[in-house]
Design a protein around this motif. Structure first.
Motif, PDB file in Angstrom:
ATOM      1  N   UNK A  96     -20.339  43.758 -74.582  1.00  0.00           N
ATOM      2  CA  UNK A  96     -21.589  43.972 -75.324  1.00  0.00           C
ATOM      3  C   UNK A  96     -22.787  44.218 -74.417  1.00  0.00           C
ATOM      4  N   UNK A  97     -22.551  44.300 -73.097  1.00  0.00           N
ATOM      5  CA  UNK A  97     -23.661  44.537 -72.177  1.00  0.00           C
ATOM      6  C   UNK A  97     -24.236  45.933 -72.395  1.00  0.00           C
ATOM      7  N   UNK A  98     -25.422  46.144 -71.841  1.00  0.00           N
ATOM      8  CA  UNK A  98     -26.056  47.456 -71.938  1.00  0.00           C
ATOM      9  C   UNK A  98     -25.136  48.527 -71.344  1.00  0.00           C
ATOM     10  N   UNK A  99     -25.005  49.637 -72.053  1.00  0.00           N
ATOM     11  CA  UNK A  99     -24.186  50.751 -71.595  1.00  0.00           C
ATOM     12  C   UNK A  99     -24.882  52.055 -71.937  1.00  0.00           C
ATOM     13  N   UNK A 100     -24.489  53.125 -71.288  1.00  0.00           N
ATOM     14  CA  UNK A 100     -24.980  54.447 -71.654  1.00  0.00           C
ATOM     15  C   UNK A 100     -23.828  55.434 -71.563  1.00  0.00           C
ATOM     16  N   UNK A 101     -23.869  56.415 -72.447  1.00  0.00           N
ATOM     17  CA  UNK A 101     -22.854  57.461 -72.485  1.00  0.00           C
ATOM     18  C   UNK A 101     -23.544  58.785 -72.153  1.00  0.00           C
ATOM     19  N   UNK A 102     -23.246  59.308 -70.986  1.00  0.00           N
ATOM     20  CA  UNK A 102     -23.858  60.549 -70.530  1.00  0.00           C
ATOM     21  C   UNK A 102     -22.983  61.719 -70.982  1.00  0.00           C
ATOM     22  N   UNK A 103     -23.499  62.481 -71.959  1.00  0.00           N
ATOM     23  CA  UNK A 103     -22.777  63.620 -72.510  1.00  0.00           C
ATOM     24  C   UNK A 103     -23.406  64.938 -72.060  1.00  0.00           C
ATOM     25  N   UNK A 104     -24.195  64.892 -70.988  1.00  0.00           N
ATOM     26  CA  UNK A 104     -24.954  66.063 -70.564  1.00  0.00           C
ATOM     27  C   UNK A 104     -24.095  67.106 -69.861  1.00  0.00           C
ATOM     28  N   UNK A 105     -22.965  66.698 -69.297  1.00  0.00           N
ATOM     29  CA  UNK A 105     -22.078  67.653 -68.643  1.00  0.00           C
ATOM     30  C   UNK A 105     -21.239  68.373 -69.691  1.00  0.00           C
TER      31      UNK A 105
END
Length: 654
Positions: free
Chosen positions: A238-247
């Motif tokens: 449940x920690x902070x996460x990010x999903x980078x979909x820029x590629x």
């Protein structure tokens, strides 16, 4: 070259560049390895080209090659990765495959960093593959490197340019999330979220109060794609996460911890009520409105009233006001039920306001009680209770629901944890790690309360803030406090995208405030104000009538037929994944079972240009835009393929 699909980050200063990792010695001795995971899944590792692939039913499901404003700083990322061991385990009903190796050149650290990545079919879920990743120091690493602890891990997997992404919770500003970076952090969504002038006005009143296109009450680490690919993190992560979909060719997940796990799978396709009146002003006014509505013969029966001023009112930047609004609360609630068959809904959250300064002091001062019992979140730096501001003249204390005694003392909610290093919680070591779990804890607490009271079948519990698996504990999701305008990011146009992405995130039954909530009055010219027009209220009512599981009005800030868990409201892309235009019209149209709806979400539009997705109808052919009449009170609604399904009949029953 072995691809950089895994890396770690150290907590230190000098930045480095992430590059492809070295080829391990294993690659030269074993150029290709294949493993059976059971239940139709297999894992293949190859050295040339270097790739890790999981397949199921002849499809690739995973392949790897290489007011909180979060600012990500990536420093000392490990530059090289080796694979030293790949093996199988048969400790459960199905085999698992474990990949082990080293992460090298991690900034100026000389410590040896190792990782373990495991794959297997989870017990009870034979249609998906679980992954578990852990990064750790070797036991013989120099102790001097403890000042540079591992803090984050990254996991990268393949995508492609035409794969579009949906889900991630309540995302209001986008159709597909492709080309974006989505932050998994539940918070106040803000006022405006980019729509002007509301956003700048809110920011001027309080730092970042306006939010942006990604701030949301509900952020969920899960997505589904137009390839019918599903990825999500497990509930304990449940920690902070990010999903980078820029590629265009990859997804990069950044997780704020040293271990993370989740599930991946791929399906064959994307899918394999009465009115509630929001009223304020006391029991006499509420009763008068209910009886007027019933006497006027409203087409939709009044199912309930939502009374958010049941505890009194607080006028911001003015004075405290605690009139005796409901002097006979118990009798009043029972009269509504027995005389008119109208239920009562109320609003409860975790903010406790200090009532000691009110002119007419209430019988109990909950802040004083909670403080004496140590049930409030504290600031470890000042050794005092933590005061949270929601704007000018609006401050409150926060209940610490990590303390089981607090839960027993007060059945309330802690929706948003302040994310600072000096936040002290009773039963959580790190506020940033625990933050996203609060909405689920609150939903579970309410669920337990109504269950213990044997009222589960008689209660409607809805939330605007949620976390992964909160849907276990609620039967309705609330799209949140929208602006009372036509805005794209935080007005009427944002309602359908929120519902679409929440549907993709596993919350099938939803609704929003009819007419919105947030009004903004400024000293600026009138066009700087955010107020609700009669036309907006009417169009919003049309939208709610054909989109929401519950029809609920709201006065503003200034006074079930979902089989298989499918969402009631569905984006066109659900049925037409190959139709590129269907992926982009989430703000303009949607399916409600076998109805296709094009709501009016802009002022002064008696006619609409509506895109009809691929397919045939005896009146309109799919794959084209058509212009139709949509006068006030008559939204554009199409019946799909002359449908007469049970699902459509269920909508008429509602």
């Amino acid at each position: 070259m072995w691809p950089a699909w895994l890396s770690a980050r150290l907590l230190s200063q000098s930045p480095v560049t992430l590059t492809n990792a070295d080829v391990s010695s294993l690659a030269s001795s074993r150029p290709s390895l294949a493993y059976d995971l059971g239940h139709g899944f297999s894992l293949t590792w190859s050295a040339n080209p270097s790739q890790l692939v999981i397949t199921g039913n002849n499809d690739t499901i995973f392949a790897s090659n290489g007011n909180f404003n979060m600012t990500e700083v990536n420093v000392d990322i490990c530059q090289k990765q080796t694979v030293t061991e790949i093996g199988t385990s048969h400790g459960s009903d199905t085999p698992s495959v474990t990949v082990k190796g080293d992460l090298l050149e991690c900034g100026n650290s000389t410590a040896t960093t190792k990782y373990t990545l495991s794959f297997g079919v989870p017990p009870g879920f034979q249609d998906r593959v679980a992954f578990q990743l852990e990064v750790f120091r070797a036991s013989n690493s120099p102790t001097a490197n403890t000042s540079q602890p591992l803090t984050k891990i990254y996991l990268t997997h393949e995508s492609h340019a035409s794969e579009d992404f949906y889900g991630f919770g309540a995302q209001a500003s986008f159709a597909s999330l492709k080309n974006q970076t989505v932050h998994i952090l539940s918070r106040e969504q803000g006022v405006g979220r980019g729509d002007q002038p509301a956003t700048s006005t809110a920011d001027a009143a309080a730092d970042f109060a306006g939010g942006n296109a990604f701030t949301t009450y509900t952020a969920i680490p899960q997505y589904i794609t137009t390839d019918a690919r599903v990825v999500y993190l497990l509930e304990q992560y449940i920690a902070y996460a990010s999903f980078d979909l820029s590629s265009p060719h990859a997804v990069r997940v950044r997780y704020g911890g040293r271990a993370v796990g989740g599930h991946v799978t791929r399906g064959t396709d994307v899918l394999d009520a009465g009115a509630v009146l929001g009223i304020q002003g006391g029991q006499d006014k509420v009763m008068r409105f209910v009886e007027q509505g019933l006497e006027n013969g409203v087409d939709c029966p009044i199912a309930a009233v939502r009374l958010q001023d049941w505890t009194g009112t607080h006028f911001q930047e003015a004075r405290y006001n605690d009139p005796d609004l409901y002097p006979d609360w118990t009798t009043f609630v029972q009269t509504l039920r027995s005389k008119h068959d109208v239920h009562t809904l109320s609003y409860v959250n975790t903010f406790l306001a200090d009532t000691g300064t009110k002119p007419d002091k209430p019988k109990r001062n909950l802040v004083l009680e909670a403080s004496k019992l140590s049930y409030l979140i504290r600031n470890s730096t000042t050794n005092s209770t933590l005061i949270v501001s929601s704007g000018a003249d609006m401050t409150a204390d926060f209940l610490d629901v990590t303390n089981e005694k607090t839960r027993d003392w007060f059945a309330s909610v802690l929706q948003y944890t302040p994310v600072t290093l000096d936040v002290s919680l009773y039963n959580a070591a790190n506020a940033l790690t625990y933050h996203n779990q609060y909405p689920r804890d609150w939903a579970q607490l309410q669920h337990n309360i109504v269950t213990d009271l044997n009222k589960a079948s008689d209660a409607v519990v809805f939330h605007r803030s949620a976390a992964f698996l909160s849907n276990r504990y609620m039967n309705l999701f609330w799209a949140g406090d929208h602006n009372t305008n036509w805005g794209r990011n935080d007005g009427i146009q944002s309602v359908v995208p929120v519902m679409v992405h929440m549907g993709f995130s596993g919350f099938p039954q939803q609704h929003g405030d009819i007419g919105g909530y947030t009004n903004v009055l400024t000293p600026a010219p009138p066009d700087g104000n955010v107020t609700r027009s009669a036309e907006l209220l009417g169009r919003w009512g049309e939208l709610a009538a054909v989109s929401s599981a519950v029809f609920r009005s709201h006065e503003g800030s200034i006074p079930s037929c979902a089989a298989y868990g499918w969402p009631l409201l569905r984006a066109p892309v659900v049925y037409h994944t190959a139709d590129q235009r269907s992926r982009r019209v989430v703000h303009e149209s949607f399916y409600l079972a076998d109805l296709y709806v094009a709501p009016v979400v802009a002022p002064g539009m008696p006619r609409l240009s509506v895109y009809l997705p691929g397919g045939e109808n005896e009146v309109y052919a799919g794959g084209q835009h058509v212009e139709v009449r949509a006068p006030y009170g008559q939204p554009a609604i199409f019946v799909v393929n002359n449908a007469t399904s049970d699902e459509l009949e269920c909508l008429w029953d509602l």
